[in-house]
Design a protein around this motif. Structure first.
Motif, PDB file in Angstrom:
ATOM      1  N   LEU A 161      34.901  99.078  45.868  1.00 11.65           N
ATOM      2  CA  LEU A 161      35.002  98.945  44.171  1.00 11.65           C
ATOM      3  C   LEU A 161      34.255  97.502  44.468  1.00 11.65           C
ATOM      4  CD1 LEU A 161      36.304  98.186  42.217  1.00 11.65           C
ATOM      5  CD2 LEU A 161      38.167  98.350  43.259  1.00 11.65           C
ATOM      6  N   TRP A 162      34.915  96.222  45.817  1.00 11.22           N
ATOM      7  CA  TRP A 162      35.082  94.741  46.120  1.00 11.22           C
ATOM      8  C   TRP A 162      33.461  94.982  46.643  1.00 11.22           C
ATOM      9  CZ3 TRP A 162      38.598  93.934  42.743  1.00 11.22           C
ATOM     10  CH2 TRP A 162      39.477  94.737  42.434  1.00 11.22           C
ATOM     11  N   ALA A 163      32.853  95.312  46.957  1.00 16.30           N
ATOM     12  CA  ALA A 163      31.505  95.453  47.890  1.00 16.30           C
ATOM     13  C   ALA A 163      31.377  93.700  47.003  1.00 16.30           C
ATOM     14  CB  ALA A 163      30.885  96.316  47.693  1.00 16.30           C
ATOM     15  N   CYS A 164      30.672  93.760  46.167  1.00 21.77           N
ATOM     16  CA  CYS A 164      29.732  93.126  45.386  1.00 21.77           C
ATOM     17  C   CYS A 164      30.656  92.380  44.290  1.00 21.77           C
ATOM     18  CB  CYS A 164      29.181  93.549  44.523  1.00 21.77           C
ATOM     19  SG  CYS A 164      27.883  94.361  45.358  1.00 21.77           S
ATOM     20  N   ALA A 165      32.479  92.536  44.805  1.00 19.13           N
ATOM     21  CA  ALA A 165      33.086  91.548  43.432  1.00 19.13           C
ATOM     22  C   ALA A 165      33.170  89.974  43.556  1.00 19.13           C
ATOM     23  CB  ALA A 165      34.289  91.813  43.733  1.00 19.13           C
ATOM     24  N   ALA A 166      32.234  89.469  44.962  1.00 15.67           N
ATOM     25  CA  ALA A 166      32.310  87.734  44.876  1.00 15.67           C
ATOM     26  C   ALA A 166      31.511  87.552  44.314  1.00 15.67           C
ATOM     27  CB  ALA A 166      32.531  87.456  46.780  1.00 15.67           C
ATOM     28  N   LEU A 167      30.259  88.533  44.469  1.00 13.81           N
ATOM     29  CA  LEU A 167      28.985  87.725  43.803  1.00 13.81           C
ATOM     30  C   LEU A 167      28.782  86.973  42.706  1.00 13.81           C
ATOM     31  CD1 LEU A 167      26.664  90.944  45.381  1.00 13.81           C
ATOM     32  CD2 LEU A 167      27.456  88.699  46.651  1.00 13.81           C
ATOM     33  N   ALA A 177      30.192  98.674  39.818  1.00 14.76           N
ATOM     34  CA  ALA A 177      29.893  97.578  38.677  1.00 14.76           C
ATOM     35  C   ALA A 177      31.398  97.434  37.996  1.00 14.76           C
ATOM     36  CB  ALA A 177      29.277  98.537  37.702  1.00 14.76           C
ATOM     37  N   LEU A 178      31.946  98.269  38.060  1.00 12.75           N
ATOM     38  CA  LEU A 178      33.848  97.713  38.003  1.00 12.75           C
ATOM     39  C   LEU A 178      34.097  96.886  38.887  1.00 12.75           C
ATOM     40  CD1 LEU A 178      36.138  97.930  36.827  1.00 12.75           C
ATOM     41  CD2 LEU A 178      37.023  99.562  38.689  1.00 12.75           C
ATOM     42  N   PRO A 235      23.643  99.499  37.592  1.00 11.00           N
ATOM     43  CA  PRO A 235      23.467  99.993  38.502  1.00 11.00           C
ATOM     44  C   PRO A 235      23.388 101.653  38.174  1.00 11.00           C
ATOM     45  CG  PRO A 235      25.275  99.484  39.181  1.00 11.00           C
ATOM     46  CD  PRO A 235      25.153  99.347  38.184  1.00 11.00           C
ATOM     47  N   LYS A 236      22.164 102.679  38.360  1.00 12.61           N
ATOM     48  CA  LYS A 236      21.343 103.521  37.513  1.00 12.61           C
ATOM     49  C   LYS A 236      22.367 104.617  37.106  1.00 12.61           C
ATOM     50  CE  LYS A 236      16.752 102.651  39.532  1.00 12.61           C
ATOM     51  NZ  LYS A 236      15.917 103.587  40.603  1.00 12.61           N
TER      52      LYS A 236
END
Length: 462
Positions: free
Chosen positions: A74-80, A104-105, A130-131
């Motif tokens: 969930l938070w993997a890309c939240a800082a991006l 995505a969320l 994401p697909k």
């Protein structure tokens, strides 16, 4: 928020590669020497939360490498969105549908900004969906959480009982639900005496907000504490304790956010949302310590402390909620400091009178990375709420177990056969983390939605 996810890539779209620490060596296999040297020079180890820009053969940005924990996507890309150079990005790594939806969320939540009173000069980057992501689910969840955050973050001057009612009315209209409110002296006429007593001292008129949606499926009723500002009443809070009391309507924000998610997903439920909306103010007609208040249920309550007002307004709302014999009853409230002492500010205290429902909640808390902690409804502590002049007191007769005795007070107003969950939440992030800025926060909402979804799928029985 939705403008930061797009359905189309373009020529300038940069790839994002997700890799865990175990897989970094394999990912590097066959990569250009320049990339290897760059990662070595930047000491990138793929630790969760770390990311680095990758060079291309033209000395520009060729992509992004992000370290992830595969158990918490969930938070993997939240800082991006805020951390990357402005532009459009896409996830290059193959993801399962659940992981793609979580990423995505997280991206959507990473774009959240409370901008009602302040403009932000810096922009945010966008992501190509994401697909395999469930776009409807991610958007519905993000919108519900953002609604909760916005309501809590809004100052009491602009988020009093009337404004809270307008927010509920707008939500009902957006999803073709029904809305009504019982306001001011009508609370006495309609037999909601505790809500009226707590809110009568404020210029902003108290009310009971009532939203209904859905005609099929199990009855699910949500009750949220809507104390739009809590001065403590005549038992006045000190300045430090009063400073953040705009968030004392956090329970109402949680149930409106959760209702938004349920309605957006079109879950087959008969949903009802009840919010006793008041300000706990000081004036000549404020309720007093040792007053005895009537309640909708008929129980009398001695006021041991006017700053324990949330449980008083909830008592009338819970009684009304049980009048329809719901299949599931859930309340959210910023109820006690004792819950924060016990569990800290990040972990919601959850009380439940049904082991099956509690187990479902705990499981979905784990699955969603939205943990809650079950606390006991320890029945011997009920005697601490005894009063010599009324059926019960609104505070215990000792300094210990305050979150438990508050829950036990509420339990007096819940019909014994009704599966009931009570959340005692902070509703506030004291410090910022990726996707979770300092300020108002939805806590336990994702876990609760997952539980409700399963509850409905099982036919609405616990």
């Amino acid at each position: 928020m939705t403008k930061y996810l797009t359905s189309r890539a373009n020529a300038e779209t940069r790839p994002i590669h997700l890799v865990n620490q175990r897989g970094l060596k394999e990912w590097l296999t066959g990569k250009p020497v320049a990339v290897r040297r760059w990662l070595e020079a930047s000491a990138f180890d793929a630790a969760p939360g770390r990311f680095t820009l990758l060079p291309d053969d033209k000395k520009g940005i060729g992509g992004v490498l992000v370290g992830v924990d595969e158990t918490d996507m969930l938070w993997a890309c939240a800082a991006l969105p805020a951390g990357l150079p402005l532009g459009r990005y896409r996830i290059e790594t193959d993801l399962s549908a659940d992981d793609a939806t979580a990423v995505a969320l997280g991206w959507l939540l990473g774009t959240y900004r409370f901008d009602r009173y302040k403009s932000f000069e810096s922009g945010l980057s966008s992501l190509v969906w994401p697909k395999t992501a469930d776009q409807k689910a991610a958007l519905g969840m993000a919108e519900g959480i953002s609604l909760t955050r916005d309501l809590i973050n809004t100052p009491a001057e602009d988020m009093g009982p009337a404004e809270l009612a307008e927010a509920a009315k707008a939500l009902a209209k957006a999803h073709k639900g029904k809305f009504k409110a019982i306001v001011g002296e009508d609370l006495l006429k309609k037999n909601f005496p505790s809500i009226h007593a707590v809110g009568r001292a404020a210029e902003k008129t108290p009310r009971l907000i009532d939203l209904k949606w859905g005609t099929k499926g199990p009855r699910v009723t949500l009750v949220g504490k809507g104390v739009c500002f809590d001065s403590g009443g005549l038992d006045l809070k000190p300045a430090g304790g009063m400073k953040m009391m705009k968030k004392d309507m956090g329970g109402s924000a949680h149930v409106l956010g959760l209702a938004s998610i349920i309605m957006a997903a079109k879950l087959p439920v008969r949903l009802r949302v009840l919010i006793p909306a008041v300000e706990n103010a000081v004036s000549g007609n404020a309720f007093r310590p040792l007053d005895v208040l009537d309640t909708r249920k008929g129980l009398t309550v001695e006021v041991g402390n006017t700053d324990a007002e949330g449980r008083l307004v909830l008592s009338d709302a819970l009684t009304e909620a049980c009048s329809e014999k719901p299949d599931l009853l859930i309340d959210f409230a910023t109820l006690t400091g004792a819950a924060r002492v016990a569990l800290g500010t990040d972990l919601p205290a959850m009380f439940c009178n049904n082991d099956t429902v509690a187990a479902m909640l705990l499981r979905h808390g784990e699955l969603e990375g939205d943990p809650v902690w079950r606390m006991p409804l320890h029945q011997p502590y009920r005697k601490q709420l005894e009063s010599k002049v009324a059926d019960l007191s609104n505070i215990s007769n000792g300094p210990y177990g305050g979150a438990i005795t508050a829950a036990l007070f509420l339990e007096h107003f819940v019909e014994g056969a009704t599966p009931w969950v009570h959340f005692d939440v902070m509703a506030w992030n004291l410090a910022a983390r990726p996707g979770r800025p300092e300020g108002g926060e939805a806590m336990g909402v994702r876990a609760t939605y997952g539980m409700i979804k399963e509850f409905v799928a099982q036919g609405g029985s616990a």
